[in-house]
Design a protein around this motif. Structure first.
Motif, PDB file in Angstrom:
ATOM      1  N   THR A 108      82.383 -37.946  76.923  1.00 17.34           N
ATOM      2  CA  THR A 108      81.642 -38.396  75.752  1.00 17.34           C
ATOM      3  C   THR A 108      82.589 -38.358  74.563  1.00 17.34           C
ATOM      4  OG1 THR A 108      79.572 -37.494  76.617  1.00 17.34           O
ATOM      5  CG2 THR A 108      79.633 -38.003  74.262  1.00 17.34           C
ATOM      6  N   VAL A 109      82.618 -39.444  73.786  1.00  9.35           N
ATOM      7  CA  VAL A 109      83.426 -39.495  72.567  1.00  9.35           C
ATOM      8  C   VAL A 109      82.473 -39.398  71.380  1.00  9.35           C
ATOM      9  CG1 VAL A 109      85.071 -40.805  71.180  1.00  9.35           C
ATOM     10  CG2 VAL A 109      85.162 -40.941  73.680  1.00  9.35           C
ATOM     11  N   PHE A 110      82.637 -38.358  70.580  1.00  7.68           N
ATOM     12  CA  PHE A 110      81.837 -38.153  69.375  1.00  7.68           C
ATOM     13  C   PHE A 110      82.649 -38.643  68.184  1.00  7.68           C
ATOM     14  CE2 PHE A 110      80.436 -35.043  72.445  1.00  7.68           C
ATOM     15  CZ  PHE A 110      79.057 -35.129  72.363  1.00  7.68           C
ATOM     16  N   CYS A 111      82.070 -39.512  67.363  1.00  3.80           N
ATOM     17  CA  CYS A 111      82.774 -40.093  66.211  1.00  3.80           C
ATOM     18  C   CYS A 111      82.159 -39.576  64.911  1.00  3.80           C
ATOM     19  CB  CYS A 111      82.673 -41.610  66.241  1.00  3.80           C
ATOM     20  SG  CYS A 111      83.409 -42.348  67.693  1.00  3.80           S
ATOM     21  N   TYR A 112      83.025 -39.320  63.941  1.00  4.42           N
ATOM     22  CA  TYR A 112      82.604 -38.795  62.644  1.00  4.42           C
ATOM     23  C   TYR A 112      83.372 -39.495  61.525  1.00  4.42           C
ATOM     24  CZ  TYR A 112      81.002 -34.954  65.588  1.00  4.42           C
ATOM     25  OH  TYR A 112      80.389 -34.214  66.553  1.00  4.42           O
ATOM     26  N   ARG A 113      82.740 -39.585  60.354  1.00  6.99           N
ATOM     27  CA  ARG A 113      83.427 -40.080  59.166  1.00  6.99           C
ATOM     28  C   ARG A 113      83.227 -39.062  58.046  1.00  6.99           C
ATOM     29  NH1 ARG A 113      80.180 -41.398  55.209  1.00  6.99           N
ATOM     30  NH2 ARG A 113      78.096 -42.142  55.663  1.00  6.99           N
ATOM     31  N   LEU A 114      84.204 -39.014  57.150  1.00  4.63           N
ATOM     32  CA  LEU A 114      84.156 -38.073  56.039  1.00  4.63           C
ATOM     33  C   LEU A 114      83.252 -38.607  54.942  1.00  4.63           C
ATOM     34  CD1 LEU A 114      85.355 -35.433  54.915  1.00  4.63           C
ATOM     35  CD2 LEU A 114      87.185 -36.818  53.921  1.00  4.63           C
ATOM     36  N   ASP A 115      82.270 -37.814  54.532  1.00  3.46           N
ATOM     37  CA  ASP A 115      81.394 -38.170  53.424  1.00  3.46           C
ATOM     38  C   ASP A 115      82.091 -37.762  52.133  1.00  3.46           C
ATOM     39  OD1 ASP A 115      79.241 -37.224  51.354  1.00  3.46           O
ATOM     40  OD2 ASP A 115      78.222 -38.645  52.679  1.00  3.46           O
ATOM     41  N   ALA A 116      82.336 -38.721  51.258  1.00  2.43           N
ATOM     42  CA  ALA A 116      83.084 -38.464  50.024  1.00  2.43           C
ATOM     43  C   ALA A 116      82.352 -37.508  49.086  1.00  2.43           C
ATOM     44  CB  ALA A 116      83.369 -39.778  49.309  1.00  2.43           C
ATOM     45  N   THR A 117      81.042 -37.501  49.112  1.00  2.00           N
ATOM     46  CA  THR A 117      80.266 -36.649  48.222  1.00  2.00           C
ATOM     47  C   THR A 117      80.286 -35.186  48.666  1.00  2.00           C
ATOM     48  OG1 THR A 117      78.810 -38.493  47.708  1.00  2.00           O
ATOM     49  CG2 THR A 117      77.997 -36.288  47.174  1.00  2.00           C
ATOM     50  N   THR A 118      80.026 -34.969  49.942  1.00  2.00           N
ATOM     51  CA  THR A 118      79.937 -33.594  50.445  1.00  2.00           C
ATOM     52  C   THR A 118      81.265 -33.057  50.977  1.00  2.00           C
ATOM     53  OG1 THR A 118      79.343 -34.309  52.679  1.00  2.00           O
ATOM     54  CG2 THR A 118      77.523 -33.942  51.105  1.00  2.00           C
ATOM     55  N   ARG A 119      82.238 -33.949  51.172  1.00  2.00           N
ATOM     56  CA  ARG A 119      83.540 -33.592  51.757  1.00  2.00           C
ATOM     57  C   ARG A 119      83.364 -32.913  53.113  1.00  2.00           C
ATOM     58  NH1 ARG A 119      87.958 -35.786  50.294  1.00  2.00           N
ATOM     59  NH2 ARG A 119      89.172 -33.911  50.628  1.00  2.00           N
ATOM     60  N   SER A 120      82.359 -33.380  53.859  1.00  3.87           N
ATOM     61  CA  SER A 120      82.144 -32.909  55.223  1.00  3.87           C
ATOM     62  C   SER A 120      81.897 -34.136  56.102  1.00  3.87           C
ATOM     63  CB  SER A 120      80.965 -31.937  55.293  1.00  3.87           C
ATOM     64  OG  SER A 120      79.781 -32.584  54.895  1.00  3.87           O
ATOM     65  N   TYR A 121      81.959 -33.936  57.397  1.00  6.70           N
ATOM     66  CA  TYR A 121      81.806 -35.054  58.315  1.00  6.70           C
ATOM     67  C   TYR A 121      80.355 -35.323  58.655  1.00  6.70           C
ATOM     68  CZ  TYR A 121      86.806 -35.189  59.003  1.00  6.70           C
ATOM     69  OH  TYR A 121      88.158 -35.311  58.795  1.00  6.70           O
ATOM     70  N   VAL A 122      80.053 -36.603  58.803  1.00  7.30           N
ATOM     71  CA  VAL A 122      78.748 -37.038  59.291  1.00  7.30           C
ATOM     72  C   VAL A 122      78.983 -37.805  60.595  1.00  7.30           C
ATOM     73  CG1 VAL A 122      77.642 -37.107  57.028  1.00  7.30           C
ATOM     74  CG2 VAL A 122      78.808 -39.123  57.868  1.00  7.30           C
TER      75      VAL A 122
ATOM     76  N   ALA B  40      86.348 -28.771  59.843  1.00  8.81           N
ATOM     77  CA  ALA B  40      86.390 -28.287  58.458  1.00  8.81           C
ATOM     78  C   ALA B  40      87.801 -28.411  57.891  1.00  8.81           C
ATOM     79  CB  ALA B  40      85.906 -26.842  58.387  1.00  8.81           C
ATOM     80  N   GLU B  41      88.800 -28.110  58.705  1.00 12.28           N
ATOM     81  CA  GLU B  41      90.193 -28.249  58.260  1.00 12.28           C
ATOM     82  C   GLU B  41      90.540 -29.718  58.016  1.00 12.28           C
ATOM     83  OE1 GLU B  41      92.858 -26.312  60.996  1.00 12.28           O
ATOM     84  OE2 GLU B  41      91.692 -24.465  60.950  1.00 12.28           O
ATOM     85  N   TYR B  42      90.115 -30.597  58.911  1.00  7.01           N
ATOM     86  CA  TYR B  42      90.387 -32.032  58.753  1.00  7.01           C
ATOM     87  C   TYR B  42      89.711 -32.562  57.492  1.00  7.01           C
ATOM     88  CZ  TYR B  42      91.623 -31.785  63.765  1.00  7.01           C
ATOM     89  OH  TYR B  42      92.152 -31.463  64.977  1.00  7.01           O
TER      90      TYR B  42
END
Length: 78
Positions: A39-53, A15-17
């Protein structure tokens, strides 16, 4: 990730990131399976929701092309 830091590592830090606009992040966790233990979990920031997917969870071989090209056998990190 230690049991005492699960909430911080999985909820608070992402959430901070996201609030800081960091476009992608990876989280590495110890696992107790036979494919190397990580295990490496990868996420990208969704510009609309400003949260990670989530964009993937990697065991054995960690291979991504963005934001940088990486290919790594996770069992070599043990």
């Amino acid at each position: 990730m230690s049991p005492g830091s699960i909430t911080v590592d999985q909820i608070d830090k992402p959430a901070e990131y996201a609030a800081a606009g960091i476009p992608q992040f990876w989280r590495i966790e110890n696992t107790t399976d036979e494919v190397g233990g990580l295990t490496v979990f990868c996420y990208r920031l969704d510009a609309t929701t400003r949260s990670y997917v989530p964009t993937g969870a990697h065991q054995g071989t960690f291979q991504v092309a963005a934001p940088v090209e990486v290919s790594l056998e996770l069992k070599t990190l043990r």
